[in-house]
Design an enzyme around this catalytic site. Structure first.
Site, PDB file in Angstrom:
ATOM      1  N   HIS A 116     -28.779 -50.687   6.004  1.00 16.00           N
ATOM      2  CA  HIS A 116     -28.837 -51.853   6.890  1.00 16.00           C
ATOM      3  C   HIS A 116     -28.640 -51.389   8.332  1.00 16.00           C
ATOM      4  CE1 HIS A 116     -28.259 -55.479   4.065  1.00 16.00           C
ATOM      5  NE2 HIS A 116     -28.836 -54.490   3.415  1.00 16.00           N
ATOM      6  N   GLU A 117     -29.252 -52.087   9.250  1.00 17.11           N
ATOM      7  CA  GLU A 117     -29.196 -51.800  10.700  1.00 17.11           C
ATOM      8  C   GLU A 117     -29.826 -50.464  11.088  1.00 17.11           C
ATOM      9  OE1 GLU A 117     -25.923 -52.543   9.266  1.00 17.11           O
ATOM     10  OE2 GLU A 117     -26.496 -54.640   9.433  1.00 17.11           O
TER      11      GLU A 117
ATOM     12  N   GLU B  14     -32.378 -57.772  14.438  1.00 18.10           N
ATOM     13  CA  GLU B  14     -31.951 -58.943  13.687  1.00 18.10           C
ATOM     14  C   GLU B  14     -32.166 -60.189  14.535  1.00 18.10           C
ATOM     15  OE1 GLU B  14     -28.118 -58.145  11.901  1.00 18.10           O
ATOM     16  OE2 GLU B  14     -28.885 -56.333  10.931  1.00 18.10           O
TER      17      GLU B  14
ATOM     18  N   GLU C  72     -32.552 -53.077   5.536  1.00 16.87           N
ATOM     19  CA  GLU C  72     -32.498 -54.445   6.061  1.00 16.87           C
ATOM     20  C   GLU C  72     -33.399 -54.464   7.294  1.00 16.87           C
ATOM     21  OE1 GLU C  72     -29.030 -57.573   7.253  1.00 16.87           O
ATOM     22  OE2 GLU C  72     -29.002 -55.581   8.117  1.00 16.87           O
TER      23      GLU C  72
ATOM     24  N   GLU D  12     -27.686 -62.919   5.739  1.00 18.19           N
ATOM     25  CA  GLU D  12     -26.353 -63.000   6.353  1.00 18.19           C
ATOM     26  C   GLU D  12     -26.328 -63.909   7.587  1.00 18.19           C
ATOM     27  OE1 GLU D  12     -25.195 -59.097   7.655  1.00 18.19           O
ATOM     28  OE2 GLU D  12     -26.981 -58.825   8.855  1.00 18.19           O
TER      29      GLU D  12
ATOM     30  N   HIS E  35     -20.962 -48.481  -1.258  1.00 23.39           N
ATOM     31  CA  HIS E  35     -21.216 -48.996   0.089  1.00 23.39           C
ATOM     32  C   HIS E  35     -20.645 -48.048   1.133  1.00 23.39           C
ATOM     33  CE1 HIS E  35     -20.519 -52.043   3.494  1.00 23.39           C
ATOM     34  NE2 HIS E  35     -21.803 -51.775   3.441  1.00 23.39           N
ATOM     35  N   HIS E  36     -21.475 -47.646   2.079  1.00 27.84           N
ATOM     36  CA  HIS E  36     -21.051 -46.804   3.198  1.00 27.84           C
ATOM     37  C   HIS E  36     -21.368 -47.502   4.507  1.00 27.84           C
ATOM     38  CE1 HIS E  36     -21.649 -42.851   0.666  1.00 27.84           C
ATOM     39  NE2 HIS E  36     -20.530 -43.505   0.337  1.00 27.84           N
ATOM     40  N   GLU E  37     -20.462 -48.317   5.010  1.00 24.19           N
ATOM     41  CA  GLU E  37     -20.635 -48.855   6.371  1.00 24.19           C
ATOM     42  C   GLU E  37     -20.148 -47.768   7.323  1.00 24.19           C
ATOM     43  OE1 GLU E  37     -21.851 -51.825   7.988  1.00 24.19           O
ATOM     44  OE2 GLU E  37     -21.514 -50.336   9.569  1.00 24.19           O
TER      45      GLU E  37
HETATM   46  C1  NOJ Z   1     -24.069 -55.861   8.042  1.00 18.05           C
HETATM   47  C2  NOJ Z   1     -24.902 -55.831   6.807  1.00 18.05           C
HETATM   48  O1  NOJ Z   1     -26.187 -56.338   7.046  1.00 18.05           O
HETATM   49  C3  NOJ Z   1     -24.193 -56.617   5.740  1.00 18.05           C
HETATM   50  O2  NOJ Z   1     -24.985 -56.717   4.587  1.00 18.05           O
HETATM   51  C4  NOJ Z   1     -22.875 -55.943   5.452  1.00 18.05           C
HETATM   52  O3  NOJ Z   1     -22.173 -56.708   4.532  1.00 18.05           O
HETATM   53  C5  NOJ Z   1     -22.028 -55.806   6.718  1.00 18.05           C
HETATM   54  N1  NOJ Z   1     -22.801 -55.231   7.772  1.00 18.05           N
HETATM   55  C6  NOJ Z   1     -20.811 -54.937   6.490  1.00 18.05           C
HETATM   56  O4  NOJ Z   1     -21.206 -53.642   6.251  1.00 18.05           O
HETATM   57 CA    CA Z   2     -27.340 -56.650   9.151  1.00 20.13          CA
END
Ligand code: NOJ
Ligand code: CA
Length: 788
Positions: free
Chosen positions: A518-519, A184, A537, A543, A448-450
């Site tokens: 993402h990431e 990023e 992403e 963001e 969503h799965h963070e």
């Molecule tokens: C980083 C992600 O790029 C973003 O889209 C997300 O909202 C946050 N992490 C939380 O998971």
């Molecule tokens: Ca990100």
């Protein structure tokens, strides 16, 4: 001549041949030529275009643990050549048909028994075999190393991959710093020789955590341009069960190469490259760079070579080097245009978390039911319903909701293993009811799965989490890997963690779930094989707000997007962050509204977001109309003009068969509304707003011939002339033109006026030339529909 002398000469010739065996391969159009030689037992390749070098003689091979390296004592055993030409149809993409045409050369190399030492005394004495498969396309080269089963090498550990890319000059490059944990970053445009001096600065404003490995380390895809105007791009394809390849600039002469037989070599010795990139593989927690087991092969290493910047955007080299689709039934995979309860949290207006009651939370112990809500939880029932209503009214397919599940109070930077369970909603998020509400309006919710980068915790819960999604009709998930990877010591792109990302995709496919991570590691075309991978992403996205440099989105299609689509999350109309939260003074995003509209065409993704708030779009409904109308999956694409870091202008024709696929899928759910018409289908079929629903094939009219054009620019205002000669001759079309206003500017200190635009209507034909003006950080969008 005496017989013995003759035999001696023959033997000498044979020895010379083995030492300097040279093989050539030409691209189908004959312009590119690959040369390969064993130089004193070491493999080298070189790439020419029209007789001129693009990559100077560059070394190949590996150093290994516990045994002699794969960099010397090779003899050439065999060379096989073949040609391949096919047209394949992607499940989704920038065009409906892709040609895969290459010439191939497979060289088999051997280190004969006794020429190298192995610590593995248990193995039967066999030769060590390494094959190199070259595929040469009209637009570039791919090669990979292969290790067949019949081999002294069966289990082996890589210390370094020695693959080099020796450049012919001090090219201009668009690069982000090499890093084991994040991609990023803003791009730095510089000469190759300036990478070292600009390296520290290149981290400014970037992601976290950052873990550099060398002051001359850069990531791929690396886009370069020679002083002669040739576009060279180094990347990799089909990275599976292997670490990610970064590049390290060695700034050293390649002195090991002796008396090469490679053409031009003697002529080149004066300009023998001092700018040699060497592969840098992301190490695992123990420092190794790949543990391999024969039979196996590495990912493809790629060098794209194009005369025009637009040809780089049109290249399908990376996709073509990936395997065909591995999923038999793809009927459940579809493009998605979505909104999200997301920008609220990113902008600071609301929170992912639910309560401030606890200094720390423990899943299964913390009592959320009796906790005091802090009042800023974005994913609450009423707010989610508000978004569903707006998304449904405006023809979207889906709504993402982040912060729906317990654990967000300490999700960030805590290096916490059991951070989420991915199945328990917060008390104010009624998962069954909200799904039903959404389906009844023709909208799917996106899960969503963070994971907070605890890959092991995610694997613990994955099956349960995907099963819950199936139970409630979710068919897409956004994943996330923010923070330090757990298991500790791993980086984001090592072999074990790359395997995790792939595991998540394959398991999701079993559940008919599409994935947008993402990431995660930047993609390498695996979406051809696993088309449920509809997004990633893996680069600096929206963001980063005001930290994104002008021109960023004109570079990404040359670099990050070469490997697959990006969830860039465009569509931000209110760009002054202070208008959202009073404390965020001075944070102004550098783009105009029309620049954001242009992105829906210049930036390819089958998963495309309209990221701003409903209440912001309500202020600009006439401009928002373009986002409603635009398709996200394409039959044909024409890259009209482009230059990395400066501008892109693209025209696309929608793929009619997938226009309404997402909406039709909702209609198949027990609680789903039937006959919903997506915004793009409405535009293509010219269905008036007062026609609420239609059923399957009985759409009221035949599709019209439709095109969308998008343009974006960096900080420089520009004018472009667009010939509409791609329209069908003899037809008349109605164009709606969304353009930056005369006084528009996305540059914060110089008359910042990002919301100034004009919308005009015009009759056009294939003979029309449109003159479009773009403001600083601006752009434009045009939708064109056949008149009946
Ligand atoms: C980083 C992600 O790029 C973003 O889209 C997300 O909202 C946050 N992490 C939380 O998971
Ligand atoms: Ca990100």
């Amino acid at each position: 001549m005496k017989k013995s002398v003759f035999i001696a000469i023959l033997m000498l010739f044979a020895a010379w041949q083995t030492a300097f065996a040279q093989e050539k391969l030409q691209s189908p159009d004959g312009k590119l030529e690959l040369q390969f030689e064993l130089n004193d037992g070491t493999p080298y390749y070189m790439l020419n275009r029209d007789g001129k070098p693009v990559v100077l003689p560059s070394k190949m091979g590996f150093t290994l643990e516990w045994r002699d390296d794969l960099e010397h004592a090779f003899v050439l055993k065999d060379v096989e050549r073949s040609t391949f030409d096919e047209v394949w149809e992607p499940v989704w993409g920038e065009e409906s048909h892709i040609r895969n045409h290459y010439n191939e050369m497979l060289v088999t190399l051997e280190q004969p028994v006794g020429s190298v030492e192995s610590m593995d005394h248990s193995t039967e004495k066999k030769a060590t075999v390494m094959q190199i498969r070259f595929r040469l396309y009209d637009d570039g080269l791919g090669f990979r190393y292969e290790f067949p089963m019949e081999n002294a090498l069966v289990y082996f550990w890589i210390k370094e991959e020695l693959t080099e890319f020796a450049m012919t000059g001090d090219h201009t490059a668009w690069w982000i710093p090499g890093d084991l944990d994040t991609q990023e970053y803003n791009y730095t445009e510089s000469r190759l020789s300036q990478i070292r001096e600009l390296f520290d600065k290149s981290h400014e404003g970037g992601g976290w955590p950052w873990t550099a490995f060398s002051k001359t380390g850069v990531q791929t895809a690396l886009q370069m341009k020679t002083d002669d105007g040739l576009y060279i791009n180094i990347h990799e394809a089909a990275t599976l069960d292997y670490p990610t390849m970064h590049l390290e600039l060695l700034e050293t002469e390649n002195s090991e190469l002796k008396n090469s037989t490679l053409d031009n070599y003697s002529k080149l010795s004066t300009l023998n490259s001092k700018l040699v990139f060497r592969a840098f593989l992301c190490p695992d927690a123990t420092g190794y760079k790949g543990r391999l087991q024969a039979p196996c092969h590495t990912p493809w290493r790629t060098v794209m070579v194009c005369e025009k910047a637009t040809d780089v955007l049109a290249s399908r080299l990376i996709l073509n080097l990936n395997d065909p689709c591995a999923i038999e039934d793809v009927s459940w995979i579809h493009p998605v245009k979505y909104m999200g309860v997301w920008w609220e949290m990113i902008s600071g207006k609301s929170a992912w978390s639910y309560t401030n009651d606890f200094p720390s939370v423990k899943l299964g112990e913390t009592d959320y039911e009796h906790a005091t809500p802090h009042g800023f939880h974005g994913a609450n029932n009423a707010n989610v319903r508000r978004y569903i209503d707006f998304a449904a009214e405006n023809g979207f397919d889906a709504l993402l909701i982040e912060g729906w599940n317990i654990g967000w109070e300490d999700w960030y930077a805590k290096q916490k293993d059991f951070v989420f369970d991915f199945i328990t909603p917060y008390p104010d998020f009624d998962l069954p009811a909200l799904n039903q509400y959404a389906h009844e309006k023709g909208i799917r919710l996106i899960m969503h799965h963070e994971s907070s980068a605890s890959t092991q915790n995610y694997e613990r819960w994955m099956e349960k989490a995907y099963t819950l999604m199936n139970e409630y009709g979710y068919d897409a998930v956004k994943g996330g890997y923010v923070g330090t990877i757990i298991p500790f010591g791993e980086g984001h792109y090592s072999q074990p963690i790359n395997n995790h990302y792939h595991y998540a995709i394959v398991e999701a496919a079993k559940h008919h779930i599409m994935v947008n991570s993402h990431e995660a590691v930047r993609p390498t075309g695996l979406c051809r094989t696993w088309p449920n991978m509809i997004g990633n992403e893996s680069a600096m996205g929206t963001e980063f707000r005001g930290r994104i440099k002008p021109g960023h989105t004109t570079i990404l299609p040359f670099t990050r997007l070469q490997g697959g689509p990006m969830d860039y999350t465009p569509g931000i109309f209110v760009t002054d962050m202070e208008q959202i939260v009073s404390w965020d003074k001075g944070d102004k995003m550098r783009h105009t509204i029309c620049n954001q509209l242009g992105l829906y065409v210049t930036f390819y993704s089958p998963l495309q977001m309209a990221a701003d708030f409903p209440e912001h779009y309500e202020q600009f409904m006439d401009a928002f109309q373009f986002i409603k109308d635009v398709a996200v999956d394409w039959d044909t694409t024409v890259y009209l003009e482009a230059e990395p870091g400066a501008y892109i202008v693209t025209a696309r024709k929608p793929k009619v068969s997938t226009l309404n696929k997402a909406a039709d899928g909702v209609g198949e759910l027990a609680d789903g509304k039937k006959g919903v018409i997506s915004g793009a289908a409405r535009y293509v079929y010219a269905i008036p707003d007062d026609v609420e629903t239609c059923h399957g094939a009985s759409l009221p009219e035949q599709p019209r011939d439709v095109w969308y054009i998008g343009g974006i620019t960096d900080e420089n205002a520009r004018e472009v002339k667009i010939k509409l000669d791609f329209l069908e001759k003899g037809k008349t079309y109605d164009a709606i033109i969304y353009a930056d206003g005369k006084d528009a500017s996305g540059l914060p200190d110089e008359g910042y006026n990002p919301q100034s635009y004009t919308i005009t209507k015009k009759k056009v034909t294939s003979k029309t030339v449109l003159k479009m003006k773009m403001a600083p950080c601006g752009g434009f969008a045009v939708s064109i529909r056949e008149r009946k």
